[in-house]
Design an enzyme around this catalytic site. Structure first.
Site, short mmCIF file in Angstrom:
data_model
loop_
_atom_site.label_atom_id
_atom_site.label_comp_id
_atom_site.label_asym_id
_atom_site.label_seq_id
_atom_site.Cartn_x
_atom_site.Cartn_y
_atom_site.Cartn_z
CG ASP A 1 -28.41 -58.39 9.78
OD1 ASP A 1 -29.05 -59.33 9.28
OD2 ASP A 1 -27.65 -58.53 10.76
CD GLU B 1 -34.11 -61.69 7.64
OE1 GLU B 1 -34.36 -60.92 8.60
OE2 GLU B 1 -32.98 -61.81 7.15
CG ASP C 1 -26.94 -64.57 12.21
OD1 ASP C 1 -26.20 -63.90 11.47
OD2 ASP C 1 -27.83 -64.06 12.92
#
Lengths: 909, 590
Positions: free
Chosen positions: A484, A487, A567
């Protein structure tokens, strides 16, 4: 201990913690207007670029020329290259070698061996143009003003620089009076030092005759990209910049966690794909012009390296893109089952209770996930020993019922010299550096954190060593990984990510590699699992396919593993937007994806949750997930009716696993997506080009999700040119594009149709997991087309190792024609080894849709066995509500060739 | 052999299996529930689905193809979606299993019958829980009886002690009364003296504080500059000495604080926390908590310690740590003492825990904060905040008075206790009881219920306390044991409208320790509560438990023998089923 922390300790206001927010925070993110390179170039027309005619040279597959920008007092020269790889063209514009350091190019995203596909031009020049062709593709290069047109079979596919928006900001020295923002920009207090100054590239392209363009994920918006520019349109351009966006909106041009700079334009007879091989931040404007869709594409840095996939069919475009950046890695079978996740299953007892809940309610699932709270203080690859004192026993116990577990491992590393990962990586100088060369210290879940510089192959090699059980204590062979925040998410960085002037391997600025950072981390983790799987005594001689879920992605991620759409929220609008989001990912080469079922933020009611499961079973990646502060929502917590409906939905997923696994083999071999827009399968019906509320799974199953609360009926578009069989009842409907079928809906299921002409393999026995289905027999659903034909196939292998790549697989083809069903070997693409696999697996049932149901039938197989056949209503427990012709207990071996003849009338004894 | 065959027959009968002569083992319908066996008898070679929807050839039952919409034709295979499989689990408990779990590679039934591929029979092992529980109970009982013995042995001593207290308590009361008198006089005298001293001290401190405040304000601006200069010097030094660079950063940070004291800008960490807090209200999930002063001190301490102990950069580091300390001191003078309202509100325990391993002692230069006790003095002529914020404030010393006051209070408490004791021993001195109950003498227990807590002390008294307001109602005084020592009774408590005065019956049972639970009010104002004690344990009950254990072990042994004897037949049955299922295609189906 860092100074930022010391300062905050004395001064931190209580508000740090307790501010509750509830929406996308626009002010945290840049807009084109506040982003120098976009502001400088957006909408700017009339640039002055021309090709020097004397410079044009053609050498086999490569044309080279000098491109001149005559706007500055001293004209600036660039090198232009145009190559052909069969139906794929490549246009490169780069600086001429100079005292400046060259522009960054991603070294390893393209597939090796592309060179072998180079195809020589057949070209001719005039004083003003050069025209060349390769196969059906013709390009015309106009020298002044620079323009490049691509035609396929004489029809224009794409034209570059027809609006003179092409621009390359050339290298220059800093001077007094340079415009503000050239050498430094500040956003929300974050300064970007921009040592190279302005270096953006802009190019316009138009797709004559096209109604829509698609692609350029990731964002939560329509499948067909709405105009962002042109008369009467006021919109931000589409943005490609991987960002961790809190509570993203369901209809926005804003870029989310991943980026694939791929766009498709479609019109009748021609689909064209564009791939800009560049990992810097990008903006794309879409305009509906007279001649068709026109776009402007701006990137902050790097080179212009554009690929044109000329199709001409949508499937061919996806295949051509697969040739460039690779196809989807063959997943482990378990990863196609249902994944149960939550932030967080709080301790071992909780994990066991959830696992037992699935068995108690007889709902299949394959993987139980643990989010960040399982760790010791967000030190990934450690365990909170109070909550998870016996992680090995826990995993072994859950695995004893054929299931797996996944833990989260994120790229931010807690700055704690007692944490072995941090200590070792810091000593080896493996972290991203600030512009001053010091180890970057950012804030994320663990607090003060550093970030592995995964652009460095050595760092990836080291990271890949970390997943063996001797390094990752408390892990077992049943444990897989979730990446996760890659980015990367940096809570105290500009736009919640890294500063663009941070430095990576080879002193490359973060601005050049931002969009590919997450891919590299994902890749290194997957390589870690491959390395772990090389332990022959544990995994056997053929290793273990990795399973790593990522949130960030880029071109090439499909070779590594699945992604999810981040999300989302428990809202009907987010349920609806998940369809175009996953479809877009499929069109741009990353089909293994899905949205969090139920919605991450907020609490879905029983209806929304039910509808989400009923849709989610068709996502290639199927996981339920929920936020820390939501109410528990395991499938059995909403009353008996809901439990039954979710059970039936998830069982439906498992029944389709043979079909889905076969579809994965197809995308693995060719790049064709699993979830497909209707126009992908019916490209000549313009009325389908904008349809995004329904889709096809593979060629054979049409899904119409119910996307509104309280829906009593839905309008279903059944494309013309096919017969459609309602999946629960078997009733046939002729396709009529433009005349939707209005159908009443109930809560037990969403409308799903089999497409006439396709044979779908299923495994109808409900089981607790995919592993528990390993020996179960198959059902074939033979949905006949108008001429009584159908074809399909079934691929199987060991479901977990790389043995398939050495030929240990079975790929069977089924053809039904003239009342005979035959089973033989599925022809394979060239280069695929012939498949053999000892198998005792059987076909237990053949359901034929489209035959008159009132008649009596028997069936005889080539081994001269007779099989009873039942027809009519309620003949099969799976078709209790409808009619079909069912050949029962045929027990035909999957591994051998046979045919089965259906005979009318009752056979003599 | 003969015996086990006999047992097998018996079992077959007891399970209502077909009692006719043709009840061959191969006719056993795998997975069928005992009360449905009759439905699986062929009628003219046919089987009818339980829901009556279909009649099929009987040989299609358990043929691994689902024919009945209600799944009834395949109780012993996984062919139907909603079938139910029965496992007998001999030696343990029978179980109904979804047929989804049949032949799926996982052993669900302890008798292993759900898997044709074969599972170990673990039913007797499954009983180990029952066996272990019984064994634990026996062990506990033995221990309780031992305690009971000790209670009995103590009886003489207990009786003697009460007798003595009864004799001596009056003398103790007199002595304490005398002591209290003296302390009260001392206290009065000291109070007068102290008040005079306090006024003088207050005046002196106010003057000093005003003077220091003026100095401090003048120094404030200068201090900021000094701190910045110190940081700069530190940076220059750091350039020459790489190992010391981190400490230099610390000084810079401290200087930043000074500058930020007037106008607060968001720090890197605050920014990180603010974004983290978007995702969750749970601070633990959003990064380590550290905004309390405790954590701040620890962090600073660790930072300094790190710098000081870094061998490679010892000289540079100690220089820098002095710079850092100085900078921090100036900042503290400007912004006040480290203890402020914000940090007092935060949860110190939590943040200390979150700081984890950073548990070094506070730095030596940090003054202890003024104690709360001083701030509630009356008529304080200076502003409390400014005095509290003044690190040079000297507190007033009144420790002598405090000590005398405390001693007087203690004497008062002691006197109250002695008077209570006097009443109690007067009641207890003539009591008669069995020796084993001596262990309960004056032992107090309580049972907490949602609204009230029931408290009682054996041989003394009982009461009911309101959990909300703390109001206490008497449930009476000790009456004695009743019903053969299975109940202890208190009565004569507070008045009850239309019922006898309140009373409490304690229902005693054997247990390894004293506990009370489950209080109730069976009749108006007549309360009951359960309690356990080793004193209530009885030897014959232990014997009974031991007998139970012996018969359990015998049963298990017999079961194991039976299961072993049946195993061969079971395997044969399975082989027949396996052949039917796997070879289904070999049969001509018409």
């Amino acid at each position: 201990m860092d100074r930022g922390r010391a300062a905050a300790l004395l001064l931190c206001v209580a508000a740090c913690y307790f501010v509750t927010t509830s929406a996308f925070k626009e002010q945290d993110f840049k807009k084109c207007e506040t982003n120098g390179f976009c502001k400088r170039n957006r909408g700017v027309k009339g640039t002055k670029y021309s090709v020097d005619p004397a410079s044009v040279k053609v050498d086999g597959a490569e044309l080279t020329a000098v491109l001149i920008n005559s706007e500055p007092q001293e004209p600036v020269k660039f090198n232009l290259m145009l190559r052909a790889y069969g139906p794929v063209l490549r246009l490169i514009v780069d600086e001429q070698p100079s005292e400046h350091p060259g522009r960054y190019q991603i070294p390893d995203i393209l597939m090796p061996g592309l060179k072998q596909r180079l195809t020589a031009w057949k070209g001719q020049s005039t004083a003003h143009t050069w025209t060349g062709s390769v196969g059906d593709v013709t390009v015309k290069l106009t020298f002044a003003t620079f323009k490049l047109e691509v035609q396929v079979k004489g029809s224009p596919a794409v034209v570059f620089n027809s609006r003179s928006m092409f621009n390359v900001e050339h290298p220059r020295k800093k001077q007094e009076g340079d415009p503000e923002g050239w050498w430094e920009e500040t956003f929300n207090g974050h300064a970007d030092s921009k040592p190279a100054g302005p270096e953006a590239i802009s190019i316009d392209m138009s797709f004559p005759g096209s109604q829509h363009v698609y692609g350029i994920p990731e964002r939560a918006t329509n499948l067909a990209l709405k105009p962002t520019a042109g008369a009467d349109v006021a919109s931000e351009p589409y943005r490609l910049y991987n960002l961790d966006v809190f509570e993203y909106e369901h209809s926005s041009v804003f870029g989310l966690y991943g980026a694939i700079p791929v766009m498709l334009a479609h019109k009748k007879g021609q689909t064209t794909g564009i791939f800009w091989h560049n990992a810097a931040e990008m903006y794309v404007d879409v305009e509906t012009a007279k001649e068709g869709q026109a776009v402007q594409w701006i990137t902050e840095s790097g080179v212009l390296d554009l690929f044109v996939m000329t199709g001409p069919s949508p499937a061919e475009v996806t295949q051509q893109y697969g040739v460039l950046t690779g196809t989807t890695a063959m997943p482990q079978l378990f990863s196609l089952g249902y994944h149960q996740c939550r932030w967080n299953y709080k301790d071992e007892a909780d994990a066991f209770a959830v696992d037992a809940g699935f068995d108690e309610h007889n709902i299949p699932y394959d993987v139980l996930w643990l989010d960040i709270e399982h760790t010791d203080g967000k030190r990934y690859m450690t365990w909170d020993s109070r909550l998870f004192p016996n992680p090995v026993q826990m995993q072994e116990d859950i695995a004893s019922r054929g299931r797996k577990m996944v833990t989260i491992v994120d790229p931010h590393v807690k700055r704690d010299s007692n944490y072995y990962v941090y200590k070792e990586a810091s000593e080896k100088k493996y972290f991203v550096r600030t512009k001053d060369g010091t180890e970057f210290d950012g804030w994320c879940w663990p607090g003060s954190s550093s970030y592995l510089d995964v652009t460095n192959p050595e760092v990836r090699g080291w990271w890949a060593q970390q997943f063996t059980p001797d390094r990752y204590q408390g892990s077992t062979k049943h444990l897989y990984i979730w990446n996760d925040m890659n980015e990367p998410s940096v809570f105290n960085g500009p736009e919640i990510t890294m500063k663009k002037d941070h430095l990576h391997f080879g002193d490359v600025e973060h601005r050049d590699i931002h969009n590919v950072f997450g891919y590299y981390y994902h890749l290194a983790t997957a390589e870690g699992l491959i390395h772990r799987g090389s332990n022959v005594s544990v995994y056997g001689e053929h290793g273990d396919r990795p399973f790593v879920l990522s949130r960030a992605f880029f071109s090439g991620t499909q070779r590594v593993g699945p992604i999810w759409t981040g999300d989302n929220a428990a809202q009907w609008s987010h349920l609806a937007v998940s369809v175009p989001m996953v479809l877009t990912l499929g069109l741009t080469g990353l089909p293994f994806s899905g949205a969090d079922v139920g919605g991450f933020f907020g609490n879905p009611d029983a209806e929304l949750l039910t509808r989400w499961y009923q849709l989610g079973i068709y996502y290639p990646f199927f996981r339920g997930h929920a936020h820390l502060e939501t109410q528990r929502r395991e499938p059995w917590l909403f009353g008996e009716d809901t439990t039954r409906r979710i059970r039936e939905a998830i069982r439906g997923r498992y029944a389709l696993l043979p079909y889905i696994y076969t579809l994965f083999r197809h995308t693995n071999q060719t790049g064709i997506p699993l979830m497909r827009p209707l126009w992908f399968e019916f490209p000549d019906q313009p009325a389908l080009y904008g349809v995004e509320e329904e889709f096809l799974l593979g060629p054979g199953i049409l899904v119409k999700p119910v996307l509104q609360a309280g829906a009593q009926s839905v309008d279903i578009t059944l494309p013309e040119g096919a017969v459609w069989y309602e999946a629960l009842g078997g009733a046939a409907f002729p396709g009529k594009t433009g005349k939707p079928l209005t159908t009443a809906v109930h809560m037990d299921a969403i409308p799903v149709f089999y497409r006439g002409g396709v044979i779908v393999p299923r495994r109808d026995r409900p089981r607790r997991s995919s592993a528990a289905m390993a020996n179960d027999p198959f059902t074939l659903v033979v949905a006949l087309d108008g001429s009584g034909k159908a074809v399909g196939d079934l691929y199987i292998d060991d479901g977990r190792s790389f043995a398939f790549s050495k030929g240990q697989y079975l790929h069977r083809r089924f053809i039904y024609e003239h009342g005979v069903l035959t089973c033989d070997t599925m022809p394979q693409p060239t280069g695929t080894p012939e498949g053999t696999l000892p198998s005792k697996l059987l076909i237990e049932r053949v359901i034929i849709l489209g035959l008159p149901a009132g008649k009596a039938y028997t069936a005889r197989s080539t081994v001269n066995k007779m099989h009873s056949v039942v027809s009519g209503a309620g003949v099969d427990v799976r078709l209790a509500k409808g009619s079909a012709v069912v050949v029962r207990a045929v027990n035909l071996p999957l591994a051998s060739d046979w045919s089965l003849r259906l005979l009318e009338g009752v056979a003599a004894e | 052999m003969g015996t086990s065959k006999g047992v097998l027959l018996l079992l077959l009968l007891s399970l209502c299996l077909a009692s006719t002569a043709q009840a061959a083992a191969s006719n056993v319908i795998r997975g069928a529930q005992p009360d449905q066996i009759e439905k699986y008898q062929p009628v003219n070679g046919k089987f009818t689905c339980f829901d009556g929807s279909k009649t099929i050839d009987f040989n299609l039952v358990n043929d691994n193809f689902c024919d009945c919409p209600d799944s009834s034709d395949e109780p012993g295979t996984s062919a139907c979606p909603n079938g139910v499989f029965y496992c007998r689990n001999k030696g343990h408990e029978p179980r109904l299993l979804a047929t989804s779990f049949v032949d799926d590679g996982v052993c669900d039934c302890c008798d292993g019958t759900d898997e044709l591929s074969g599972c170990k029979n673990t039913c007797i092992e499954k009983n180990s829980a029952k066996r272990d529980a019984l064994r634990a109970k026996i062990d506990e009982y033995k221990a309780s009886l031992e305690t009971k013995g000790q209670y009995a042995a103590s009886a003489a001593g207990v009786r003697e002690h009460i007798k003595q207290r009864h004799a001596n308590v009056d003398g103790d009361i007199a002595a304490t009364e005398q002591e209290l008198q003296k302390l009260t006089a001392d206290k009065k005298r000291l109070e007068e003296e102290t008040e005079v001293k306090r006024v003088a001290h207050k005046k002196q401190q106010a003057e000093l504080a005003a003077q220091r405040k003026a100095e401090r304000e003048a120094a404030a601006v200068k201090a900021t500059e000094e701190a910045a200069a110190a940081a700069k010097a530190a940076e220059e030094q750091a350039a020459a000495d790489k190992a010391a660079a981190e400490a230099a950063a610390a000084a810079e940070g401290a200087a930043g604080e000074g500058a930020a004291a007037a106008e607060h800008e968001e720090t890197d960490e605050e920014r990180g926390r603010r974004i983290a807090a978007q995702w969750t209200n749970d601070p633990a999930a959003a990064g380590p908590a550290s905004d309390s002063q405790a954590a701040a001190d620890e962090a600073a301490s660790q930072q300094q310690q790190q710098a000081v102990t870094d061998e490679a950069a010892k000289d540079g580091a100690s220089y820098l740590s002095r710079v850092y300390s100085k900078a921090k001191e100036s900042v503290q003078k400007i912004i006040g003492s480290p203890t402020n309202a914000d940090s007092a509100e935060s949860d110190d325990a939590d943040s200390a825990a979150a700081a984890g391993d950073e548990d070094e002692p506070p730095l030596p230069y940090e003054e202890p904060a003024p104690e709360d006790g001083d701030t509630d003095e009356p008529d304080w002529s200076m502003n409390n905040d400014s005095v509290n914020a003044d690190p040079d404030y000297e507190p007033f010393d009144d420790s002598e008075l405090k000590k005398v006051s405390e001693d007087a209070s203690a004497a008062e408490r002691k006197l109250t206790e002695l008077r209570t004791e006097k009443e109690r021993v007067a009641r207890q001195v003539d009591l008669t009881f069995n020796d084993a109950w001596a262990g309960l003498m004056n032992k107090c227990l309580e049972a907490r219920m949602p609204q009230f807590t029931y408290k009682f002390c054996f041989f003394d008294k009982a009461s009911q306390v309101d959990n909300g307001g703390g109001h206490e109602t008497s449930l009476g005084l000790w009456r004695g044991f009743e019903k053969g020592g299975t109940e202890a009774v208190f009565d004569g408590g507070d008045y009850c409208h239309k019922a006898p005065a309140r009373s409490l019956r304690v229902r005693l049972e054997c247990g390894s320790e004293e506990k009370a639970w489950d209080a109730s009010e069976p009749e108006v104002c007549s309360y009951a509560v359960h309690a356990s004690t080793p004193a209530a344990c009885k030897t014959d009950r232990l014997k009974q438990l031991e007998d139970n254990m012996a018969s359990l072990l015998a049963e298990e042994a017999a079961l194991a023998a039976e299961i072993a004897a049946e195993e061969a037949q079971r395997q044969a049955d399975l082989a027949v089923l396996r052949a039917k299922i796997e070879g289904g295609g070999a049969h001509d189906e018409l």
